[in-house]
Structures are given as structure tokens and as C-alpha cells.
Design a protein around this motif. Sequence first.
Motif, mmCIF file in Angstrom:
data_model
loop_
_atom_site.group_PDB
_atom_site.id
_atom_site.type_symbol
_atom_site.label_atom_id
_atom_site.label_comp_id
_atom_site.label_asym_id
_atom_site.label_seq_id
_atom_site.Cartn_x
_atom_site.Cartn_y
_atom_site.Cartn_z
ATOM 1 N N ARG A 1 18.880 5.041 36.986
ATOM 2 C CA ARG A 1 17.445 5.304 36.885
ATOM 3 C C ARG A 1 17.182 6.681 36.289
ATOM 4 O O ARG A 1 16.169 6.883 35.606
ATOM 5 C CB ARG A 1 16.798 5.178 38.259
ATOM 6 C CG ARG A 1 16.702 3.733 38.751
ATOM 7 C CD ARG A 1 15.928 3.610 40.048
ATOM 8 N NE ARG A 1 15.756 2.217 40.437
ATOM 9 C CZ ARG A 1 15.104 1.802 41.516
ATOM 10 N NH1 ARG A 1 14.557 2.710 42.337
ATOM 11 N NH2 ARG A 1 14.979 0.516 41.792
ATOM 12 N N ALA B 1 20.854 5.444 41.349
ATOM 13 C CA ALA B 1 20.248 6.750 41.091
ATOM 14 C C ALA B 1 20.618 7.270 39.705
ATOM 15 O O ALA B 1 19.766 7.775 38.968
ATOM 16 C CB ALA B 1 20.670 7.746 42.173
ATOM 17 N N SER B 2 21.896 7.145 39.332
ATOM 18 C CA SER B 2 22.315 7.643 38.018
ATOM 19 C C SER B 2 21.734 6.807 36.887
ATOM 20 O O SER B 2 21.349 7.337 35.846
ATOM 21 C CB SER B 2 23.846 7.657 37.938
ATOM 22 O OG SER B 2 24.373 6.342 38.044
ATOM 23 N N ASP C 1 23.760 3.117 46.024
ATOM 24 C CA ASP C 1 22.718 4.142 45.912
ATOM 25 C C ASP C 1 23.024 5.114 44.781
ATOM 26 O O ASP C 1 22.151 5.452 43.976
ATOM 27 C CB ASP C 1 22.588 4.902 47.229
ATOM 28 C CG ASP C 1 22.013 4.039 48.343
ATOM 29 O OD1 ASP C 1 21.393 3.015 48.020
ATOM 30 O OD2 ASP C 1 22.203 4.386 49.518
ATOM 31 N N SER C 2 24.268 5.581 44.716
ATOM 32 C CA SER C 2 24.629 6.530 43.659
ATOM 33 C C SER C 2 24.586 5.870 42.289
ATOM 34 O O SER C 2 24.192 6.495 41.299
ATOM 35 C CB SER C 2 26.023 7.104 43.925
ATOM 36 O OG SER C 2 27.007 6.077 43.923
#
Length: 622
Positions: free
Chosen positions: A470, A467-468, A463-464
Amino acid sequence: MGLTSGLKAVIVDAWSWLNYKPIYSDPRGMPHRRAFPEAKASWVPPEDERRLAAYKLLQAYDNNQAAELAEILDGPEARDKREFGDPSMFVDAILAHVLGREQHITVPGAENTEQPDARDAMAERVQTLLRDWAEDELLPMRMQQTERKAVTLGDGVYRLAWDPAKQRATVRAVDPGFYFPVLEEDDGEFPDRVHFAWELPEDTRRGLKNRLRRITYELAPIGAATAAGLDASGRSVRAPLTVEGPDGDLVPVVGQGDSVDPDTGTVSRQYPWNDQPSTLTCYLTDATWNLEDLKGDIDIDSLPMDKATFATRSDGEVLDHLDLLIDFVPVVHVPNTVPAAEEHWGQSSLAKVLQVFDELAGSDTDSARASATTGLPMVAVSGINDSHTQMDVGPGALFKLGDNGRLTAVDTSAALRELREHVHDLADRAAKVARLPAVALGTVDPSQVPSGYALEISLGPLDSLVASMRLARDHKYALLLKFIQRLHMAGQHPDWTGITPMPAKMTFGSYKPTDKQAILDLVANGVDKGVISLETGVSMLVEAGFPIDDAAAEIERIQSRQFDKARLLADATGDTQLVGEFLGVTVTEPDPAPIPQLPPTAGDPTTDPADPAAQGSGGNTP
């Protein structure tokens, strides 16, 4: 920067994570000349040498050619290393998760179906035009091409253009090795001058020598209008248009719609997407040089223009400082990661795990050698009558031994088992460093997952990571969609007449494994209980992978069948027109009922015809 300690220079830059490889960084910190001849070309700026060499090295890992490249420095034995595609698998997994299952162009306000205003209507129109363009231009495929370069090499590049023949904007994925932005101190991530350059091999059949082609976009002040022509040597060039002035002198002609400040001579132009006139425009130059003509201290930004041959576009325009009639450089650079402060370049997803991949290649090679001795064991024989006899170990082999003869087989399976376990440990280490849990790589047994909550926790590192990554892409794709709108307006496409540019974004789909039935139950219950809106519920279904192409149309179809809610709306408001808008139908108001005509009643002064008062008061008369 270089930190000098004695005679040893330590290079720390965007590609210093490759310094551990001798072929990439010699004692001076520069790549090996024989391994990376492209980076050592005379026209390549020195600051780009390490970048181009890093791209080639990373591409070799992705293509299972790292051993082939290492052979240049380490000798033929380097080719014996096994490469089983682990880097390529990591790239494919990260690419799939970053892009998600699907990608959608969205314009805020386009999905507003409740009392839409003029801005919402414009947003819906722009969204439809952009989606139609994306389908015609095969944008999902272009994104796959560019994003794979970004994940593998650290950088991806889009080049946009207006195609007069197709009457639409075109987008092309460009290898970042051809991308040479001129980064000034204050340019940041948006340079005013960008070059695309590559060498063309010799073509003896056509009589062409080794050449260098360069395409340049430059943002500069608006100048006089130009037209295609020929110079004294017969070379196609662009020349300024002039007219005879009052004094008989030739005066440059400005472009149609441009205005000149009489005091400063500055030319300005009103672009349809700006509120104020601009003094800048973008110029395009597409030129080719023979490499033998490039001599002296030159680089990609200082090539001699008098030696260039200019290309001609499909509509006959010579691409020699051609005014594109736009005030931006139609190039979008997509970094794989958020660049460091005051940096332009991204970082490859393989950067942090490259040394682990080297260890994996070594362990795989050792495992392959050990498996050979396990499948065909080593055998020691003693007590042979004839020591010169050639013996082969195989099924049905017979060995005649003398007195006290002995045959011993060497079992190497234990060593092979240890090597395979070591390979699994290295693969797990690479996955942890790259923040790719086993479920993301598809190597986990679904039956071993205790619950959905445990699965959600295991996806935390992914997830992290997503997220970074994107975050680094969000504003780049918003910029690309802004440029696409402006190119259609500059090209005066009829469908874009009267369009007001709207902020658009690229929405990436979900990358997590989802329980569709659970999400469907959640949405149905939430909408029914009124804790989430129908619009939010449909958005959740889209993210879960349900086949909903148009969220607004899906909402309209759902509402058109909700007769019970329409009846409640009618009871609450008494407004039949509002009910019709809710159902998406036209409600016809019934004609008012006629006033009832009652029969005359005896004794009633208002209806009895025998009563004079009824006649005098306008009652019923015979």
C-alpha cells in the motif's frame, strides 16, 4: 548489469529472479526467440526485451499455461505437467488483501462537522464530485483490472483522458506490456515522454496489412496554435495557424489566453491549478504504421513520422501533436512493490515463489501418476496354464491358476501418501515465502484458532506485506485523483467551476477478519466514556465493514437523536443556537414574557391612587 566470469555472463536486473529458467535466459542472458517473439520485434528497445518476456511468462503461470510455454524448449513431455491454479490463487488472495473490502476517496477536512471553514466546505465539495465521478467511471472495476496486472506482472498502468462526448475524465487500465516510458537519467518515475504501442494483425477483408499503433504523450514547450488539415498527399495532419504580419509575412498564432515573451519568444500559459504561468504543455499523438515500412535501425521512440497515419478523435481533432492544454502527462504507473533506488519497475508477487510453483507442478504430476496405480493396482500372476491368455483386472475377474499359482498386488498407496505430504510441505513453503499465512488463504479451520490475539499474531507477516504494497500505491492514487481534478478543470466542466484543487487520497478498507460485535462494543463504550471522539468511532465502524456510506452524514444522524447530551450542552452554555447546531435543527427563540401588571394595594404610596405622592411620581392613575 553484467558481471563477467570467463565466458559466463550473469545478468542482475529487475527480472533476474527468472534467470533459473533456460527458456527465459540463454547463455547471453536473453529470452528464447521462439517463446517470446513479441519481445524480439524490431521496434522493441533492447532494454525492454527481458521485461516483456517476463510479463508473458508470469501471465502463463497465472493462466495455467506454463507447461505449454515450456514445451517450446523441453519438448512434448513438458505438457504432461499438472497445473492446478496455485499461482492464480496466490494472486487473488494478495489482490483481495491489498485492496481491502472496499475503497473510498477521501479529502482531508471533508468530514469536519464541527465549525467547518471555507477550506473544509471546498474539501467536502471536491470529495463529493470525485466520488460521483468514480461511480460514473466504474473506478472500482478499473482498479481491479489494473491491480491484478500489478500483482501478477509487477506493474500496472492507468491512462487518463478527457472525453468531450461524455464531458468527464476517463480512466483506462492498460497492459504494462504496451507501456514504453522514455526514461532519461534525471526523469526518475515521472518521464516526460511515454509511448503505448502494440501490433495489429493483418485484416485481409479490409485490405489492411500488419501494422504498429503507437500513442504518445509528450511534455514539451508550448508552441503555436494548430488546426486539423491535410498535407500534400491527402493525409490528415495538424498545421500551425498563421496570420499576416505588418510586413506581409505569415506569423504563427498563439492559443487563446497564451502570452509570448517579446524578448525570448517563449509562450506561457496560466493553468487554473497553478499560481504561476507555465511554459509546458502535453501533446498527444496517435499514429499507425505498416510494419513493412519500418526498416533500418529504429525503435519505438524513433519511428518515421512521414510514414505514419494519424487517428481522428470523436470531435474531429486530428491526433498529430495535439495540445491537450494540460501541463502533465496523464499516465499513472503503479508498481506492485516499492521500486529499488533509481528504478522504475515493480516486482511481481510471484517472483520469490516461482521455483516453488515449479516444484508443486512436478509433485502434482507425480501424485497424479501414483494415484493411477493406487486406484488400479498393479497385479503379478504366476502359475497360469495358458501364458497367452489376456487378463484384465477388474471387479468380478476370475483367474485360473495352476499348481503353486500365485497372485500378488503391488500397493503404492504409501508412495502416494508421501507425495501428498510433500505437496502440502511445498504449499506451506510457498505461503511462508509469499508472507501469506493460512488464515489469509482461507485454509485454516476457525475452530483451531485459540484466540483473537493468536489470530492477530499469525497475521503479522501479512500486515507487513500489505503495508509495504500500500505504501507503493498511496502517492500513485493521490496523483491519479489530482490529475482527475485538473482534467475536469481543463475541460471546463460546469460542476467544477470555482473549484480549488484539493489533496485527495484513496483509502483501502480492512483486510482482516473482524469481530464486529467486539468493535461495536468498543466504540460505544469509548464514545460514551469520552476517551474517543464520535468521528473516530464512526471511522472505526467503517473500517470494520459496517454499512456506512457517508461518515459525516452518519455523525449528523447520530447527533440529531442525542437529546440528553443536547440538554447537558444547553445547561453548560446556555446557548440555544449552539444546541440547535448540535442537533441539526433550527431552534426558535420564544417571545419574551410580558411585564406583569400588579393590582393596586392600599397604603402603598406607589400604587395607592388616594396618595398624592403616587400620582406625582407617575403611579397608577384612574
